[in-house]
Design a protein around this motif. Structure first.
Motif, PDB file in Angstrom:
ATOM      1  N   GLY A 156      -1.774  -2.593 -11.452  1.00  0.00           N
ATOM      2  CA  GLY A 156      -1.174  -3.853 -10.916  1.00  0.00           C
ATOM      3  C   GLY A 156      -2.027  -4.993 -10.991  1.00  0.00           C
ATOM      4  O   GLY A 156      -3.375  -5.080 -11.180  1.00  0.00           O
ATOM      5  N   ALA A 157      -1.480  -5.986 -10.177  1.00  0.00           N
ATOM      6  CA  ALA A 157      -2.419  -7.239  -9.837  1.00  0.00           C
ATOM      7  C   ALA A 157      -3.574  -6.822  -8.802  1.00  0.00           C
ATOM      8  O   ALA A 157      -3.239  -6.180  -7.939  1.00  0.00           O
ATOM      9  CB  ALA A 157      -1.526  -8.109  -9.398  1.00  0.00           C
ATOM     10  N   VAL A 158      -4.736  -7.793  -8.750  1.00  0.00           N
ATOM     11  CA  VAL A 158      -5.843  -7.670  -7.871  1.00  0.00           C
ATOM     12  C   VAL A 158      -5.471  -8.794  -6.954  1.00  0.00           C
ATOM     13  O   VAL A 158      -5.374 -10.039  -7.248  1.00  0.00           O
ATOM     14  CB  VAL A 158      -7.061  -7.716  -8.588  1.00  0.00           C
ATOM     15  CG1 VAL A 158      -8.148  -7.786  -7.607  1.00  0.00           C
ATOM     16  CG2 VAL A 158      -7.387  -6.593  -9.399  1.00  0.00           C
ATOM     17  N   THR A 205      -9.499  -5.166  -4.482  1.00  0.00           N
ATOM     18  CA  THR A 205      -8.405  -4.563  -3.967  1.00  0.00           C
ATOM     19  C   THR A 205      -7.020  -4.913  -4.622  1.00  0.00           C
ATOM     20  O   THR A 205      -6.844  -6.123  -4.884  1.00  0.00           O
ATOM     21  CB  THR A 205      -8.508  -5.106  -2.529  1.00  0.00           C
ATOM     22  OG1 THR A 205      -9.740  -4.983  -1.798  1.00  0.00           O
ATOM     23  CG2 THR A 205      -7.335  -4.562  -1.636  1.00  0.00           C
ATOM     24  N   PHE A 206      -6.493  -3.784  -4.995  1.00  0.00           N
ATOM     25  CA  PHE A 206      -5.105  -4.050  -5.521  1.00  0.00           C
ATOM     26  C   PHE A 206      -3.835  -4.276  -4.872  1.00  0.00           C
ATOM     27  O   PHE A 206      -4.003  -3.700  -3.525  1.00  0.00           O
ATOM     28  CB  PHE A 206      -4.631  -2.753  -6.698  1.00  0.00           C
ATOM     29  CG  PHE A 206      -5.671  -2.798  -7.731  1.00  0.00           C
ATOM     30  CD1 PHE A 206      -5.462  -3.304  -9.140  1.00  0.00           C
ATOM     31  CD2 PHE A 206      -6.959  -2.058  -7.562  1.00  0.00           C
ATOM     32  CE1 PHE A 206      -6.354  -3.264  -9.923  1.00  0.00           C
ATOM     33  CE2 PHE A 206      -7.820  -1.826  -8.670  1.00  0.00           C
ATOM     34  CZ  PHE A 206      -7.509  -2.557  -9.807  1.00  0.00           C
ATOM     35  N   PHE A 262      -0.600  -7.288 -23.365  1.00  0.00           N
ATOM     36  CA  PHE A 262      -1.926  -8.172 -22.915  1.00  0.00           C
ATOM     37  C   PHE A 262      -1.416  -9.430 -23.084  1.00  0.00           C
ATOM     38  O   PHE A 262      -2.484 -10.046 -23.930  1.00  0.00           O
ATOM     39  CB  PHE A 262      -3.129  -7.556 -23.118  1.00  0.00           C
ATOM     40  CG  PHE A 262      -3.523  -6.099 -22.567  1.00  0.00           C
ATOM     41  CD1 PHE A 262      -3.722  -6.098 -21.327  1.00  0.00           C
ATOM     42  CD2 PHE A 262      -3.270  -5.189 -23.409  1.00  0.00           C
ATOM     43  CE1 PHE A 262      -3.743  -4.791 -20.838  1.00  0.00           C
ATOM     44  CE2 PHE A 262      -3.312  -3.910 -22.822  1.00  0.00           C
ATOM     45  CZ  PHE A 262      -3.863  -3.726 -21.490  1.00  0.00           C
ATOM     46  N   SER A 263      -0.709 -10.361 -22.603  1.00  0.00           N
ATOM     47  CA  SER A 263      -0.441 -11.687 -22.934  1.00  0.00           C
ATOM     48  C   SER A 263      -0.366 -12.516 -21.935  1.00  0.00           C
ATOM     49  O   SER A 263      -0.052 -11.848 -20.540  1.00  0.00           O
ATOM     50  CB  SER A 263       0.455 -11.811 -24.005  1.00  0.00           C
ATOM     51  OG  SER A 263       1.786 -11.272 -23.351  1.00  0.00           O
ATOM     52  N   GLY A 264      -0.003 -13.722 -21.922  1.00  0.00           N
ATOM     53  CA  GLY A 264       0.356 -14.519 -20.739  1.00  0.00           C
ATOM     54  C   GLY A 264      -0.327 -14.597 -19.505  1.00  0.00           C
ATOM     55  O   GLY A 264      -1.496 -14.443 -19.338  1.00  0.00           O
ATOM     56  N   ALA A 265       0.434 -14.368 -18.193  1.00  0.00           N
ATOM     57  CA  ALA A 265      -0.128 -14.139 -16.980  1.00  0.00           C
ATOM     58  C   ALA A 265      -0.932 -13.161 -16.917  1.00  0.00           C
ATOM     59  O   ALA A 265      -1.890 -13.092 -16.260  1.00  0.00           O
ATOM     60  CB  ALA A 265       1.109 -14.334 -16.041  1.00  0.00           C
ATOM     61  N   LEU A 266      -0.773 -11.767 -17.459  1.00  0.00           N
ATOM     62  CA  LEU A 266      -1.750 -10.697 -17.454  1.00  0.00           C
ATOM     63  C   LEU A 266      -2.920 -10.947 -18.047  1.00  0.00           C
ATOM     64  O   LEU A 266      -3.928 -10.707 -17.439  1.00  0.00           O
ATOM     65  CB  LEU A 266      -0.901  -9.487 -18.272  1.00  0.00           C
ATOM     66  CG  LEU A 266      -1.855  -8.207 -18.236  1.00  0.00           C
ATOM     67  CD1 LEU A 266      -2.138  -7.802 -16.646  1.00  0.00           C
ATOM     68  CD2 LEU A 266      -0.743  -7.295 -18.846  1.00  0.00           C
ATOM     69  N   ALA A 267      -2.833 -11.741 -19.196  1.00  0.00           N
ATOM     70  CA  ALA A 267      -4.074 -12.025 -19.891  1.00  0.00           C
ATOM     71  C   ALA A 267      -4.885 -13.060 -18.909  1.00  0.00           C
ATOM     72  O   ALA A 267      -6.198 -12.903 -18.862  1.00  0.00           O
ATOM     73  CB  ALA A 267      -3.816 -12.638 -21.214  1.00  0.00           C
ATOM     74  N   LEU A 268      -4.157 -14.010 -18.305  1.00  0.00           N
ATOM     75  CA  LEU A 268      -4.797 -14.923 -17.391  1.00  0.00           C
ATOM     76  C   LEU A 268      -5.438 -14.095 -16.414  1.00  0.00           C
ATOM     77  O   LEU A 268      -6.811 -14.516 -15.865  1.00  0.00           O
ATOM     78  CB  LEU A 268      -4.054 -15.892 -16.947  1.00  0.00           C
ATOM     79  CG  LEU A 268      -4.521 -17.209 -15.986  1.00  0.00           C
ATOM     80  CD1 LEU A 268      -5.518 -17.950 -16.716  1.00  0.00           C
ATOM     81  CD2 LEU A 268      -3.338 -18.098 -15.539  1.00  0.00           C
ATOM     82  N   HIS A 269      -4.864 -13.165 -15.814  1.00  0.00           N
ATOM     83  CA  HIS A 269      -5.320 -12.353 -14.479  1.00  0.00           C
ATOM     84  C   HIS A 269      -6.617 -11.864 -15.103  1.00  0.00           C
ATOM     85  O   HIS A 269      -7.715 -11.872 -14.288  1.00  0.00           O
ATOM     86  CB  HIS A 269      -4.258 -11.351 -14.041  1.00  0.00           C
ATOM     87  CG  HIS A 269      -4.533 -10.914 -12.782  1.00  0.00           C
ATOM     88  ND1 HIS A 269      -4.461 -11.685 -11.474  1.00  0.00           N
ATOM     89  CD2 HIS A 269      -4.929  -9.581 -12.324  1.00  0.00           C
ATOM     90  CE1 HIS A 269      -4.424 -10.936 -10.551  1.00  0.00           C
ATOM     91  NE2 HIS A 269      -4.930  -9.765 -10.770  1.00  0.00           N
TER      92      HIS A 269
END
Length: 381
Positions: free
Chosen positions: A197-199, A232-233, A350-357
């Motif tokens: 998930g997100a960091v 840190t996730f 792997f697109s949009g907000a995930l790609a940006l992250h």
């Protein structure tokens, strides 16, 4: 679904090699700003050349633009492609600045288009095997992850003579200017973010450790050739990721849970060896002997015992075309995932907000010397 490649440099041959794995993708043509490079590429692959970028973007049958240009060109070409109503698959990173990457994602969303990013190893068979093992609780709750993207001291090799299948030179000088972190961190980050998930935040360090990289490099401005970050996730675990161009080759991933450990040997291998070791497993006599030998003589040995039992892959349904060692990645799989998502009116993985992250993480690692530490992530998904 028809695609067009922009850029026919070294990496473009990897995409052409693996395009055969995805019959649902049809190559409409290619363009490169170098007429000589474009001519050689098209002659080798039998591809149709476009005379200009504008000609590609004006082609109504082209659905996806595959942006394989140099990183500093990603933003402008992707922006033009989105403005022309094209979906875009872009090599990493999306842009050299976070603000530019954010703008591209917003443009795609506003136009109802998809903007997906490389690398595609986060869609590999190896990733799927690890994901399934984690979802089944094979090692309990993941607590700590070690990831490495060490490509070895390539500047000591005869890199000026390296060529792709169609004859494109390996862009060594440009790689040293862009840096190993922006070029390689994505291979590990795609795994880490899709699995955990997100960091929330990271503490990073980067440096130019070998400023002299040999003849021809004296006049260029070196990007960091080493970086290390502690992530840190939001889901709980922490990870350490190192990227470099000096230490021995190491592209491994180790996930430590409260009930065991998963070790992936090579993140560049579509079907990498993966080992699982449970903390409560009864150890065989050969394993106990191997551990005893390692404990007593380990500093004298290059051999190491296998880290647990080797996980088995499902039987392959067919033979996949992959580039030669070491890049055993199905590069075109990311485009195929995007095409399938477009057809189903969904978002690619792997697109949009995930790609940006992922882009923000790579930029934060690379630019650690200029950023406050710890760095708080701005993007969310």
């Amino acid at each position: 679904m028809k695609i067009a490649l922009i850029g026919t440099g070294f990496v473009a041959d990897y995409y052409m090699t693996t395009l055969a794995n995805h019959p649902g993708l049809q190559l409409a043509g290619v363009y490169d700003r170098s007429p000589d490079r474009l001519r050689a590429f098209c002659a080798f692959h039998g591809a149709r050349p476009y005379e200009s970028l504008e000609a590609v973007l004006a082609e109504p049958q082209v659905d996806i633009i595959v942006n394989l240009t140099t990183p500093e060109s990603h933003y402008e070409i992707t922006r033009q492609a989105l403005a022309a109503g094209k979906h875009v698959y872009c090599e990493k990173p999306l842009a050299m600045q976070l603000e530019q990457a954010s703008e591209l994602v917003a443009l795609a969303d506003a136009a109802g288009l998809t903007l997906a990013t490389a690398p595609a190893n986060g869609l590999s068979d190896a990733h799927r095997l690890v994901r399934d093992a984690l979802s089944q609780g094979a090692i309990g709750t993941p607590r700590l992850i070690y990831a490495a993207m060490e490509d070895g001291p390539v500047f000591r090799g005869n890199w000026a003579t390296w060529r792709s299948r169609s004859g494109a030179p390996w862009p060594g000088l440009h790689e040293f200017e862009i840096g190993c972190t922006l070029e390689h961190a994505g291979y590990a980050l795609s795994w880490l973010v899709s699995l955990f998930g997100a960091v929330e935040a990271l503490t990073a360090f980067s440096a130019v450790t070998f400023p002299d990289k040999g003849p021809g490099t004296e006049t260029i401005t070196m990007a960091p050739d080493f970086s290390v970050g502690c992530l840190t996730f939001r889901s709980g675990p922490v990870a350490r990721l190192s990227c470099g161009l000096a230490a021995p080759k190491d592209r491994s991933l180790q996930i430590l849970g409260d009930k065991g450990t998963i070790t992936v040997r090579d993140l560049w291998d579509n079907r990498s060896a993966i080992h699982l070791e449970r903390t409560d497993a009864t150890r065989s006599l050969p394993r106990l002997l191997a551990n005893r030998v390692e404990a007593r003589l380990g500093r004298f040995l290059t051999w190491k015992p296998e880290p647990g039992r080797k996980l088995a892959y499902p039987a392959a349904t067919g033979r996949s075309a992959l580039p030669a060692f070491p890049s055993q990645i199905d590069f075109a799989r990311g485009i195929a995932d995007q095409a399938n998502a477009i057809a189903a009116k969904q978002k690619p993985v792997f697109s949009g907000a995930l790609a940006l992250h992922i882009t923000e993480l790579a930029l934060a690692l690379n630019n650690a010397r200029d950023l406050p530490q710890p760095y708080r992530m701005q993007s969310r998904f």
